[in-house]
Motif scaffolding. Sequence first.
Motif, mmCIF file in Angstrom:
data_model
loop_
_atom_site.group_PDB
_atom_site.id
_atom_site.type_symbol
_atom_site.label_atom_id
_atom_site.label_comp_id
_atom_site.label_asym_id
_atom_site.label_seq_id
_atom_site.Cartn_x
_atom_site.Cartn_y
_atom_site.Cartn_z
ATOM 1 N N GLU A 139 9.686 31.854 3.986
ATOM 2 C CA GLU A 139 9.407 31.474 5.373
ATOM 3 C C GLU A 139 10.675 30.977 6.059
ATOM 4 O O GLU A 139 10.904 31.254 7.244
ATOM 5 N N TRP A 140 11.503 30.238 5.333
ATOM 6 C CA TRP A 140 12.758 29.730 5.906
ATOM 7 C C TRP A 140 13.643 30.900 6.332
ATOM 8 O O TRP A 140 14.252 30.866 7.408
ATOM 9 N N HIS A 141 13.723 31.944 5.508
ATOM 10 C CA HIS A 141 14.549 33.100 5.841
ATOM 11 C C HIS A 141 13.985 33.841 7.057
ATOM 12 O O HIS A 141 14.745 34.283 7.937
ATOM 13 N N ALA A 142 12.656 33.999 7.124
ATOM 14 C CA ALA A 142 12.050 34.679 8.265
ATOM 15 C C ALA A 142 12.301 33.916 9.564
ATOM 16 O O ALA A 142 12.538 34.520 10.627
ATOM 17 N N LYS A 143 12.294 32.611 9.500
ATOM 18 C CA LYS A 143 12.513 31.810 10.703
ATOM 19 C C LYS A 143 13.973 31.847 11.145
ATOM 20 O O LYS A 143 14.273 31.703 12.335
ATOM 21 N N THR A 144 14.895 32.029 10.213
ATOM 22 C CA THR A 144 16.300 32.187 10.623
ATOM 23 C C THR A 144 16.472 33.475 11.437
ATOM 24 O O THR A 144 17.233 33.512 12.411
ATOM 25 N N ARG A 145 15.785 34.519 11.046
ATOM 26 C CA ARG A 145 15.854 35.770 11.804
ATOM 27 C C ARG A 145 15.177 35.603 13.171
ATOM 28 O O ARG A 145 15.673 36.119 14.176
#
Length: 542
Positions: A139-145
Amino acid sequence: MNGLRPVESSFVVPGPSGVAVRDRLRGLTVGDERVLRLVGDHLGSLASGDLKARCAAGLEHDNESWASRKRELTGLSSSRWAGSLTKATHDQWALARRGQAAHIQQLESGVNTIRHRLSLPLGEKGSKRLAGGYRSRREWHAKTRRLRVLEDRLAAARADWAAGRVRVVRGGKRLLNTRHHLEQARLTEEAWRARWEASRRFLQTDGESGKRYGNETIRVGPDGQVSIRLPAPLAHLANAPHGRYVLAARVWFAHRGEAWRDRVGANRAVAYRIHEDAGRRRWYLTASWTIPPAQTVPLTAVRAGGLIGVDMNADHLAAWRLDQHGNPVGAPRRFDYDLSGTADRRDAQVRHALTRLLHWATRHGLAIAVEDLNFTAETTREKHGRRKKFRKLISGMPVARLRARLVSMATELGILLVAVDPAYTSKWGAQHWQKPLTTSKRKVSRHDAASIAIGRRALGHPVRRRTAPPRTHQSDGYGHRTVQARPATPGREGPRPRIPGPRTRSVPPGRGANAGNQNAQHRPGRSAEHESWQQDPLPLSP
């Protein structure tokens, strides 16, 4: 209190600045509909070109460019039609500009929320005011995008704002996109085309006081006869003198008809708009005019006799009547509405619920207290994250529609409205009022308790009930009676109810000399309950 935002002061809601009534154009002939479509299409094309020119000018628009546009439109229509076209263009550009500012604010809120949550460790819990860290690395990676996407959108929106660029679709963006989803909308291409052309027509004019019946372009007489001043290129279609076309249909305005006839009889300004409902194949005429502002009533006068607190929810209105001291009176009321179905059905549901509420307030002669809700920043997906059901609930609440309807209908009935800050009303209402008011025969919901909190805030009282004294100071067998009466209220020092059971006193319950008098206290100037009684000697006559 620390950590809580300050609560704004309550205020009396001002009434509406104008009214609008609508009536159906019944009995139109085929020739009438043909003329209306030709006039509307011609003026609609002029409105589209004028809006394009206004958007191209951007922030460099001035009075000279406005006068130039109006002169150009006058030759293709008339002076009054040109004035209505340019005014509608300015209003539409200004509305798009306000929507652009709201979009930028929403993007900024989403970007700041994501940045804050990305800066926290994974799984860290949030506070009541700020969200915590994301749950997983994925989820952290998706939110960075997503953060990069929102930043790009925000940069583009800010550039458009600085340059004065707005994007407007005459006819509506939603209807335009429906063209690519005709099956989901259950429309044929012909039906969609009819709606699209009807939404892009322009048949509206502003009123002018002193002119005949308050409007020279679209004129409606007291007898309901409708005539239109045709644009110059369509003057050959006139069936009346001076380039006018008289419709076969007549209007009556069942709602506010007397007020409308008074205005047109006195030649006061009335604005008109003619539009077609392509789905029903009907034509309507809407009349609107401004009204003088009502005299503002002081808030202290509104609070004098108590009021009704109303809590707005997704499917009902929770209301409770309060007296001037903030005590709930009687039983709570609930006014339900169902927001499923078509837009007309939803509007009828809201109107019916408000009608029942206002009739109840009229019977008691009380004002209504409502929350000054604003959910523009509460519906973002970044604020509530995975709580999709809660986001959908907030988005589905008809706050703007309820507020506009309530103000208009309450002003018509002479009912005053008090707007209060919505901060913590549901939470504090449930904390201080839900449990004490719940009995075996009455179940109080959080929404009912919130209506009490709203009403007490409008009355100027704190939301919480009266603070109980220490346990050793509570009388009646450690059973404290929380009352809201003021010291000057008659009967507040009346006899206490008899409580069965043993007591520490030597006198049985209800048997003392002053058991029915609460003034019997060990205070100077007052008799005590356990002192010996002795009659004073009678005065001797001389």
